[in-house]
Motif scaffolding. Structure first.
Motif, short mmCIF file in Angstrom:
data_model
loop_
_atom_site.label_atom_id
_atom_site.label_comp_id
_atom_site.label_asym_id
_atom_site.label_seq_id
_atom_site.Cartn_x
_atom_site.Cartn_y
_atom_site.Cartn_z
N LYS A 174 16.47 -16.99 -39.94
CA LYS A 174 15.94 -16.22 -38.81
C LYS A 174 14.42 -16.14 -38.97
O LYS A 174 13.90 -15.41 -39.80
N ILE A 175 13.75 -16.90 -38.14
CA ILE A 175 12.30 -17.06 -38.23
C ILE A 175 11.61 -15.91 -37.49
O ILE A 175 12.03 -15.54 -36.39
N PRO A 176 10.55 -15.32 -38.07
CA PRO A 176 9.85 -14.24 -37.37
C PRO A 176 9.23 -14.71 -36.05
O PRO A 176 9.06 -15.91 -35.82
N THR A 177 8.88 -13.74 -35.24
CA THR A 177 8.33 -14.04 -33.91
C THR A 177 6.89 -13.55 -33.81
O THR A 177 6.41 -12.75 -34.62
N ASP A 178 6.21 -14.04 -32.77
CA ASP A 178 4.82 -13.68 -32.56
C ASP A 178 4.71 -12.41 -31.72
O ASP A 178 5.72 -11.72 -31.47
N ALA A 179 3.52 -12.10 -31.25
CA ALA A 179 3.29 -10.87 -30.50
C ALA A 179 4.03 -10.85 -29.17
O ALA A 179 4.26 -9.77 -28.60
N GLU A 180 4.43 -12.01 -28.69
CA GLU A 180 5.19 -12.09 -27.44
C GLU A 180 6.67 -12.33 -27.69
O GLU A 180 7.41 -12.69 -26.79
N PHE A 181 7.10 -12.11 -28.94
CA PHE A 181 8.51 -12.20 -29.34
C PHE A 181 9.08 -13.61 -29.19
O PHE A 181 10.27 -13.78 -28.99
N ARG A 182 8.21 -14.62 -29.32
CA ARG A 182 8.64 -16.01 -29.35
C ARG A 182 8.62 -16.51 -30.79
O ARG A 182 7.84 -16.02 -31.61
N ILE A 183 9.45 -17.48 -31.11
CA ILE A 183 9.53 -17.97 -32.48
C ILE A 183 8.17 -18.44 -32.97
O ILE A 183 7.42 -19.10 -32.24
N ASP A 184 7.83 -18.05 -34.20
CA ASP A 184 6.56 -18.44 -34.82
C ASP A 184 6.71 -19.88 -35.30
O ASP A 184 7.41 -20.16 -36.27
N LEU A 185 6.03 -20.79 -34.63
CA LEU A 185 6.22 -22.21 -34.90
C LEU A 185 5.70 -22.61 -36.28
O LEU A 185 6.30 -23.47 -36.96
N ALA A 186 4.63 -21.98 -36.75
CA ALA A 186 4.12 -22.29 -38.09
C ALA A 186 5.12 -21.82 -39.15
O ALA A 186 5.38 -22.54 -40.13
N ALA A 187 5.68 -20.65 -38.94
CA ALA A 187 6.68 -20.15 -39.88
C ALA A 187 7.94 -21.02 -39.85
O ALA A 187 8.58 -21.25 -40.89
N LEU A 188 8.29 -21.53 -38.69
CA LEU A 188 9.44 -22.43 -38.57
C LEU A 188 9.20 -23.71 -39.37
O LEU A 188 10.06 -24.13 -40.16
N ARG A 189 8.05 -24.32 -39.18
CA ARG A 189 7.76 -25.57 -39.90
C ARG A 189 7.77 -25.35 -41.41
O ARG A 189 8.27 -26.19 -42.18
N ALA A 190 7.24 -24.20 -41.84
CA ALA A 190 7.20 -23.90 -43.27
C ALA A 190 8.61 -23.71 -43.83
O ALA A 190 8.92 -24.18 -44.94
N ALA A 191 9.48 -23.06 -43.06
CA ALA A 191 10.86 -22.85 -43.52
C ALA A 191 11.60 -24.17 -43.64
O ALA A 191 12.36 -24.39 -44.60
N ILE A 192 11.40 -25.06 -42.67
CA ILE A 192 12.04 -26.38 -42.72
C ILE A 192 11.58 -27.14 -43.96
O ILE A 192 12.40 -27.73 -44.70
N ALA A 193 10.28 -27.11 -44.23
CA ALA A 193 9.74 -27.83 -45.39
C ALA A 193 10.30 -27.28 -46.69
O ALA A 193 10.63 -28.05 -47.61
N ARG A 194 10.43 -25.95 -46.79
CA ARG A 194 10.99 -25.34 -48.01
C ARG A 194 12.43 -25.80 -48.24
O ARG A 194 12.83 -26.12 -49.36
N ASP A 195 13.22 -25.80 -47.16
CA ASP A 195 14.62 -26.18 -47.30
C ASP A 195 14.77 -27.66 -47.65
O ASP A 195 15.63 -28.04 -48.47
N GLN A 196 13.94 -28.49 -47.06
CA GLN A 196 14.00 -29.91 -47.38
C GLN A 196 13.63 -30.14 -48.85
O GLN A 196 14.28 -30.94 -49.55
N ALA A 197 12.62 -29.42 -49.34
CA ALA A 197 12.21 -29.55 -50.73
C ALA A 197 13.30 -29.08 -51.69
O ALA A 197 13.40 -29.58 -52.83
N ALA A 198 14.14 -28.13 -51.22
CA ALA A 198 15.22 -27.60 -52.04
C ALA A 198 16.48 -28.44 -51.96
O ALA A 198 17.51 -28.08 -52.56
N GLY A 199 16.43 -29.55 -51.25
CA GLY A 199 17.58 -30.44 -51.16
C GLY A 199 18.60 -30.03 -50.12
O GLY A 199 19.72 -30.57 -50.10
N LEU A 200 18.25 -29.11 -49.23
CA LEU A 200 19.14 -28.70 -48.15
C LEU A 200 18.96 -29.63 -46.95
O LEU A 200 17.95 -30.35 -46.85
N THR A 201 19.92 -29.59 -46.03
CA THR A 201 19.89 -30.47 -44.86
C THR A 201 19.72 -29.67 -43.58
O THR A 201 20.66 -29.06 -43.09
N PRO A 202 18.52 -29.64 -43.01
CA PRO A 202 18.34 -29.00 -41.70
C PRO A 202 19.10 -29.80 -40.64
O PRO A 202 18.91 -31.02 -40.53
N PHE A 203 19.97 -29.14 -39.90
CA PHE A 203 20.78 -29.88 -38.92
C PHE A 203 20.69 -29.33 -37.52
O PHE A 203 21.01 -30.04 -36.56
#
Length: 486
Positions: A206-235
Motif C-alpha cells: 500500500k503505497i502512500p499518496t500525495d496531497a491530492e490523495f493520488r498514489i505517490d509515483l516516486a514511492a511506487l517506483r522505490a517499492a518496486i525496486a526494493r522488491d525486485q532486489a529482494a528476489g520478489l516478483t511484482p505481478f
C-alpha cells in the motif's frame, strides 16, 4: 404397485387473485419511488417487524396475502439510498423503469451460466457496450457480476495465472513470491482479493499518496525496486479511479507506463469513478484507463442500475478464459441446440449459476443513453464542488480534502474544542443527522481527523438538498458543542 402421489404446484390456485395482489404490490413500489424525495432518509425497522423476521421455520405456508403484507410493510425501511439526501456511501439511487426489467428477468428465470437462449445475447450486448465505453479493443472480454469485489477477484486471478503460467490452476502457487502495488486509498476489496487468491494480503504493497490523495509515483517506483532486489516478483499494479474516501483518481497513464516497463498486469479499480468516462468534463481525468489490462466497476453506483450489478472487463480474452474455462462432459459444447452459443459466460468467472442481471443494465443504457447518464455524473460533481465551496468559505467548517469528483469531506469547527472533542463533535453530528432522518452522510478519517464524508451518487439530489444538509450541520454543531462543554 406404486401409490400415486398427488401433483404439487407452486403456481397460484387463483390467477386472478394473484394478479390483483401483484398489481397492488407494483402500485406500492411505485408509490414508494414516486415519493422518494419526501420524508425521512433512513427509517429504522420497528421492533415488531424485526421480531416478525425472527419467526420459526414455516412448516406450512402463510399464504400469498400474508407474505405480501409483510413485504409491503418492509418498503419504507431500506438503507435510504433512493432518497436524494442519502450521502453516506457510494450507493446509486436506482430507477423506476429498472423495476420493469427486473420483473421481466424474474419471469424468464434465466440462468446466465451458458446455453443458447435470449438472455445470453443481452449480456453479450452489454459486454460490447462496455468495450466501447472504456476504449478497450473489440477482442476484450467481460462479465456481469454482483459488484467490484468479485470483479477484482476475477481480474487478479487472471493476472496471477498469467504471471505464473496457467498450470497454476492445477499445480498451485508452488511457493511463488508475487507482490502487487496500490495506493493506501484503494478500496479494501483489493487486499481481500489477494487473500482469497492465496497470495496473502501482506503481498499487497500500500503505497502512500500525495496531497491530492493520488498514489505517490516516486514511492511506487522505490517499492518496486526494493522488491525486485529482494528476489520478489511484482505481478500486478492496481490504479484507483475514484478513491473510496475522497474520490481521487491516480495518474493512470503513468501507472500504465510503469506496468508496461516492469511487465506487470495493470488493473484499475473503478468501482464508481470509472463511469466518469461518460462525462465530457471528467473524462480527461481518466486518461490511461483505456490502457488497463483489466477494469472492475459497478453499474449500481453512478449508472443508477438497481442492485446488484457489477462488471469486469479484461483486455486479453485469451488470458481471461484461460483462467476460468472448465467444460466437463455434462457441459460439452455443441454447434447446434441448447449447448451452442459458445463460449459460455461460465468460462470467464467462477459461477455456473448466474442471474439475468444483464437485462436491467441493458435497459438502463438503452432507455437513457450514455449522454444523459453522463450528465448525472456532471450534476453530482457540481453538487460536491458546491458543498466544498460552502465548507471552504465558512469559518465554522474546514474542507478536509480536495473535491476531485463527487465526494466532499469536511468537518465542523467550534472554538475551544480539542482535536479529540472535534472528532466526537463530527461523529455525533453524523449520527444525529442519520437518526433524525434529515440526511445520511458518513464519517471517515483523513490525516487522523474525523471528517464528515458526503458522497453524491444520486440522480435525485438537487442543490437545495446540499443547503439543507449544510444548514443542519451548522445547527447540530452548536447543539453538540454545548453538550460537550457541559
Amino acid at each position: 404397485m406404486t401409490t400415486p402421489i398427488p401433483p404439487v404446484s407452486l403456481d397460484p390456485e387463483n390467477w386472478e387473485d394473484f394478479r390483483a395482489s401483484a398489481h397492488a404490490m407494483l402500485e406500492a413500489a411505485l408509490d414508494r419511488l414516486e415519493g422518494a424525495g419526501q420524508g425521512r432518509v433512513w427509517t429504522p425497522l420497528p421492533e415488531d417487524q424485526k421480531t416478525a423476521f425472527q419467526a420459526p421455520l414455516p412448516r406450512t405456508g402463510h399464504g400469498n396475502d400474508a407474505v405480501q403484507d409483510q413485504i409491503t410493510a418492509l418498503l419504507p425501511h431500506g438503507v435510504g439510498n433512493t432518497h436524494p439526501r442519502f450521502f453516506g456511501w457510494v450507493h446509486g439511487a436506482g430507477t423506476p423503469s429498472n423495476m420493469i426489467a427486473e420483473i421481466a428477468a424474474a419471469a424468464m428465470n434465466a440462468n446466465l451460466g451458458g446455453r443458447d437462449h435470449g438472455a445470453i445475447y443481452v449480456e453479450r450486448q452489454v459486454v460490447d457496450w462496455c468495450r466501447e465505453m472504456f476504449g478497450f479493443p473489440e477482442t476484450a472480454s467481460g462479465l456481469v457480476v454482483s459488484g467490484t469485489s468479485i470483479a477484482t477477484v476475477i481480474a487478479l486471478k487472471a493476472a496471477r495465472d498469467r504471471a505464473l503460467g496457467f498450470a497454476t490452476r492445477t499445480a498451485g502457487l508452488n511457493g511463488a513470491r508475487l507482490v502487487g502495488y496500490t495506493s493506501d486509498q484503494t478500496h479494501s476489496c483489493v487486499a481481500r482479493a489477494f487473500d482469497i487468491l492465496g497470495l496473502g494480503s501482506d503481498a499487497l504493497r500500500k503505497i502512500p499518496t500525495d496531497a491530492e490523495f493520488r498514489i505517490d509515483l516516486a514511492a511506487l517506483r522505490a517499492a518496486i525496486a526494493r522488491d525486485q532486489a529482494a528476489g520478489l516478483t511484482p505481478f500486478a499494479l492496481i490504479g484507483t479511479a475514484g478513491a473510496v474516501n475522497v474520490g481521487s483518481i491516480d495518474d493512470l497513464d503513468t501507472m500504465a507506463d510503469i506496468a508496461r516497463d516492469t511487465g506487470m498486469w495493470f488493473h484499475v479499480d473503478g468501482a464508481f469513478g470509472a463511469t466518469a468516462m461518460l462525462s465530457t468534463t471528467r473524462r480527461p481525468l481518466l486518461r490511461g484507463l483505456e490502457r488497463a489490462d483489466s477494469l472492475a466497476f459497478d453499474f449500481h453506483k453512478w449508472m443508477q442500475v438497481n442492485y446488484d450489478a457489477g462488471f469486469v472487463l479484461i483486455r486479453s480474452e485469451e488470458d481471461h478464459r484461460s483462467a476460468f474455462s472448465e467444460r466437463p462432459d455434462y457441459l460439452v459444447a455443441t454447434s447446434r441446440g441448447l449447448s451452442a452459443a459458445n463460449p459460455w459466460p461460465t468460462e470467464y468467472g467462477p459461477e455456473l449459476s448466474r442471474g439475468f442481471r444483464a437485462l436491467k443494465i441493458w435497459a438502463q443504457i438503452a432507455e437513457h443513453g450514455t449522454e444523459k447518464l453522463g450528465r448525472v455524473v456532471d450534476q453530482n460533481c457540481a453538487q460536491a464542488a458546491y458543498l466544498g465551496d460552502k465548507a471552504r468559505a465558512s469559518t465554522a467548517t474546514e474542507l478536509m480534502a480536495p473535491v476531485a469528483l463527487n465526494i466532499c469531506c469536511f468537518r465542523a469547527l467550534r472554538a475551544g474544542l480539542t482535536e479529540a472533542q472535534l472528532d466526537s463533535l463530527n461523529t455525533e453530528i453524523v449520527l444525529r443527522l442519520q437518526e433524525s432522518g434529515i440526511a445520511a452522510p458518513s464519517t471517515t478519517k483523513l490525516y487522523g481527523k474525523t471528517a464528515i464524508r458526503v458522497n453524491i451518487t444520486n440522480h435525485r439530489t438537487r442543490m437545495e438538498d446540499i443547503d439543507i444538509l449544510f444548514e443542519a450541520v451548522a445547527r447540530l454543531a452548536d447543539e453538540v458543542a454545548r453538550d460537550l462543554a457541559v
